[in-house]
Design a protein around this motif. Structure first.
Motif, PDB file in Angstrom:
ATOM      1  N   ASN A   1      10.764   8.715  -4.758  1.00  0.00           N
ATOM      2  CA  ASN A   1      10.695  10.100  -5.213  1.00  0.00           C
ATOM      3  C   ASN A   1      10.972  10.041  -6.669  1.00  0.00           C
ATOM      4  N   ASP A   2      10.375  11.229  -7.416  1.00  0.00           N
ATOM      5  CA  ASP A   2      11.232  11.406  -8.646  1.00  0.00           C
ATOM      6  C   ASP A   2      12.120  12.562  -8.538  1.00  0.00           C
ATOM      7  N   SER A   3      13.369  12.046  -8.926  1.00  0.00           N
ATOM      8  CA  SER A   3      14.690  13.108  -8.661  1.00  0.00           C
ATOM      9  C   SER A   3      14.302  14.409  -9.548  1.00  0.00           C
ATOM     10  N   PRO A   4      14.496  15.684  -8.871  1.00  0.00           N
ATOM     11  CA  PRO A   4      14.689  16.730  -9.484  1.00  0.00           C
ATOM     12  C   PRO A   4      15.636  16.878 -10.443  1.00  0.00           C
ATOM     13  N   PRO A   5      16.951  16.617 -10.408  1.00  0.00           N
ATOM     14  CA  PRO A   5      17.775  16.545 -11.570  1.00  0.00           C
ATOM     15  C   PRO A   5      17.673  15.228 -12.076  1.00  0.00           C
TER      16      PRO A   5
ATOM     17  N   ARG B   1       0.620  -1.135  -0.080  1.00  0.00           N
ATOM     18  CA  ARG B   1       0.068   0.064  -0.081  1.00  0.00           C
ATOM     19  C   ARG B   1       0.816   1.259   0.018  1.00  0.00           C
ATOM     20  N   ILE B   2       0.336   2.156  -0.570  1.00  0.00           N
ATOM     21  CA  ILE B   2       1.110   3.521  -0.513  1.00  0.00           C
ATOM     22  C   ILE B   2       0.653   4.064   0.477  1.00  0.00           C
ATOM     23  N   VAL B   3       1.359   4.505   1.410  1.00  0.00           N
ATOM     24  CA  VAL B   3       1.276   5.054   2.864  1.00  0.00           C
ATOM     25  C   VAL B   3       1.059   6.307   2.758  1.00  0.00           C
ATOM     26  N   SER B   4       1.915   7.361   1.810  1.00  0.00           N
ATOM     27  CA  SER B   4       1.914   8.652   1.449  1.00  0.00           C
ATOM     28  C   SER B   4       2.326   8.925   0.242  1.00  0.00           C
ATOM     29  N   LEU B   5       2.030  10.017  -0.349  1.00  0.00           N
ATOM     30  CA  LEU B   5       2.390  10.431  -1.638  1.00  0.00           C
ATOM     31  C   LEU B   5       2.231  12.097  -1.772  1.00  0.00           C
ATOM     32  N   GLU B   6       3.427  12.842  -1.930  1.00  0.00           N
ATOM     33  CA  GLU B   6       3.221  14.202  -1.987  1.00  0.00           C
ATOM     34  C   GLU B   6       3.719  14.630  -3.406  1.00  0.00           C
ATOM     35  N   LYS B   7       3.002  15.392  -3.982  1.00  0.00           N
ATOM     36  CA  LYS B   7       3.366  15.622  -5.597  1.00  0.00           C
ATOM     37  C   LYS B   7       4.285  17.118  -5.403  1.00  0.00           C
ATOM     38  N   LYS B   8       4.738  17.255  -6.321  1.00  0.00           N
ATOM     39  CA  LYS B   8       5.521  18.732  -6.608  1.00  0.00           C
ATOM     40  C   LYS B   8       4.368  19.381  -7.568  1.00  0.00           C
TER      41      LYS B   8
ATOM     42  N   ASP C   1       4.691  20.339 -10.457  1.00  0.00           N
ATOM     43  CA  ASP C   1       4.911  19.545 -11.950  1.00  0.00           C
ATOM     44  C   ASP C   1       4.116  18.381 -11.985  1.00  0.00           C
ATOM     45  N   GLY C   2       3.701  17.790 -10.912  1.00  0.00           N
ATOM     46  CA  GLY C   2       2.781  16.744 -11.090  1.00  0.00           C
ATOM     47  C   GLY C   2       3.752  15.439 -10.707  1.00  0.00           C
ATOM     48  N   THR C   3       5.028  15.601 -10.518  1.00  0.00           N
ATOM     49  CA  THR C   3       6.137  14.392 -10.201  1.00  0.00           C
ATOM     50  C   THR C   3       5.939  14.134  -8.746  1.00  0.00           C
ATOM     51  N   VAL C   4       6.510  13.103  -8.180  1.00  0.00           N
ATOM     52  CA  VAL C   4       6.318  12.728  -6.787  1.00  0.00           C
ATOM     53  C   VAL C   4       7.664  13.597  -6.151  1.00  0.00           C
ATOM     54  N   ALA C   5       7.126  14.064  -4.933  1.00  0.00           N
ATOM     55  CA  ALA C   5       8.164  14.925  -4.161  1.00  0.00           C
ATOM     56  C   ALA C   5       8.837  13.910  -3.050  1.00  0.00           C
ATOM     57  N   MET C   6       7.839  13.173  -2.707  1.00  0.00           N
ATOM     58  CA  MET C   6       8.331  12.011  -1.559  1.00  0.00           C
ATOM     59  C   MET C   6       6.942  11.176  -1.611  1.00  0.00           C
ATOM     60  N   ALA C   7       7.252   9.685  -1.525  1.00  0.00           N
ATOM     61  CA  ALA C   7       6.197   8.718  -1.227  1.00  0.00           C
ATOM     62  C   ALA C   7       6.784   7.972  -0.245  1.00  0.00           C
ATOM     63  N   ARG C   8       5.893   7.234   0.580  1.00  0.00           N
ATOM     64  CA  ARG C   8       6.243   5.884   1.213  1.00  0.00           C
ATOM     65  C   ARG C   8       5.201   4.743   0.809  1.00  0.00           C
TER      66      ARG C   8
END
Length: 125
Positions: A57-61, A30-37, A39-46
């Protein structure tokens, strides 16, 4: 003092799609948490799998590297049928390093790399 430790998966734009696959095909995941930036990419997920929390996450660079199969998540399941099902689902569109079989150390084992580049070893108890 170390407060927590967890594996970390760094994607380059495919984090949410990968986590969605994992919760669809891995029983109990299960996805515990998912925060998006913005631009719609994932900043941090658990992601939680059998009590193990995995950060992602989705790497910024953009990097010129991706996942290596030498680092993998080892899943232990109850039956040989579960090995086959998970190897098929996780390996679809990816790569099979060791097809489901009896390699002498387990009644059924498989090692696949999913279409996102994440490596999974799947073993029947």
């Amino acid at each position: 003092m170390i407060v927590t430790a967890a594996p970390f998966l760094m994607f380059q734009g495919a984090c949410e799609a990968a986590l969605t696959l994992y919760v669809q095909v891995i029983p109990g995941a299960r996805i515990v948490s998912l925060e998006k930036k913005p631009d719609g990419t994932v900043a941090m997920a658990r992601l939680a799998i059998a009590g193990l929390e995995i950060l992602a996450n989705d790497s910024p660079p953009v990097h010129d590297f991706d996942f290596t199969p030498s680092t993998s998540t080892f899943l232990t399941v109850d039956t040989v049928e579960e090995v086959d099902a998970l190897a098929s689902a996780l390996g679809e569109g990816g790569k099979t390093m060791m097809p489901p079989g009896d390699y002498g150390f387990s009644p059924r084992f498989a090692w696949v790399q999913d279409r996102f580049g994440v490596s999974w070893q799947i073993n029947a108890a």
